[in-house]
Design a protein around this motif. Structure first.
Motif: not given
Length: 269
Positions: A186-203
């Motif tokens: 994807h033209q603006t694809q985000k790093p998977i490691e950043v997304m994984r950290h954001l997810i960790r605040l989800v129960p």
């Protein structure tokens, strides 16, 4: 009694993820109230330029400076609004997401410096409590001679009303340093490691919503972190890419003749 819109048929579904190929507002209107735990998304910025002519270019012209994109970097839609229209549009879908996210749940959405003021305003106009900014610093940013480099994008985050005490939840960084995926779909694809950290605040075992799924990185991160995913993507090419990536995580392998290694920590898996 008001009629509740029926959701479109899922483009892809398995035991832990559901993906729609439809306009975000149409999908959001059909989702049940208080049915997800968090909104984590990367909406089209309607940015990439200083003047109106820049904004109306194709997304490839605005955002792509490398050829390392599979599928010739297919353009995506919804990226040509001016700042006022962008803020109004964001407030529409953010207010709908507030209904869908459980009380106390979080919202985290990406933006750049141009749309940062509009995004923080729209979050609050949508009824969320604005909690702060999380910078994402890109080491491989383009140098700018004679001026400050635009080396960061930002995660604007907030909550659906009051937050809990945080007891029993992890502490996650308020700053990320990571390069964009070198090989991406994807033209603006985000790093998977950043997304994984954001997810960790989800129960744990919680549900993550992404109305602008793109190539599915939010969903991939959610599944890897043990969460469930609900998303929509309007561009069929990217819905197909996202579905394949979600299926890869669910099955643990690719259903192709070439079984490349699955390295979800390394970038664009």
């Amino acid at each position: 009694m008001p009629t509740i819109p029926r959701p479109p048929a899922p483009y892809y579904a398995d035991s832990r993820s559901t993906l729609y190929n439809a306009d975000a507002l149409a999908v959001l209107a059909s989702l049940p109230t208080a049915s997800v735990d968090a909104l984590i998304t990367d909406p089209p910025y309607s940015s990439g330029g200083m003047v109106r002519g820049d904004r109306t270019q194709g997304t490839g012209d605005k955002y792509v400076s490398t050829t390392n994109i599979n599928g010739q970097g297919t353009d995506f839609t919804g990226d040509n609004r001016d700042q006022r229209a962008y803020a109004y549009w964001c407030s529409l879908w953010l207010s709908e997401c507030l209904r869908i996210v459980k009380p106390g749940g979080i919202a985290a959405l990406f933006t750049d410096w141009r749309q940062l003021p509009a995004t923080t305003d729209a979050l609050q106009a949508g009824g969320w409590v604005w909690r702060g900014l999380v910078p994402w610093y890109k080491p491989a940013h383009r140098p700018m001679l004679g001026r400050y480099s635009n080396a960061c994008e930002y995660v604007v985050w907030g909550s659906a009303g009051p937050l809990g005490t945080g007891e029993g939840k992890p502490s996650v960084p308020g700053f990320y340093q990571a390069s964009s995926p070198r090989e991406r779909e994807h033209q603006t694809q985000k790093p998977i490691e950043v997304m994984r950290h954001l997810i960790r605040l989800v129960p744990e075992d919680g549900v993550v919503l992404d109305p602008f799924a793109g190539s599915g990185t939010t969903g991939v991160a959610a599944l890897i972190e043990g969460r469930t995913f609900v998303g929509s993507e309007m561009t069929e090419h990217y819905a197909e890419v996202a579905a394949r990536r979600l299926e890869t995580v669910e099955l643990g392998y690719r259903k192709t003749e070439e079984q490349d290694a699955l390295d979800f920590d390394g970038g664009a898996a």
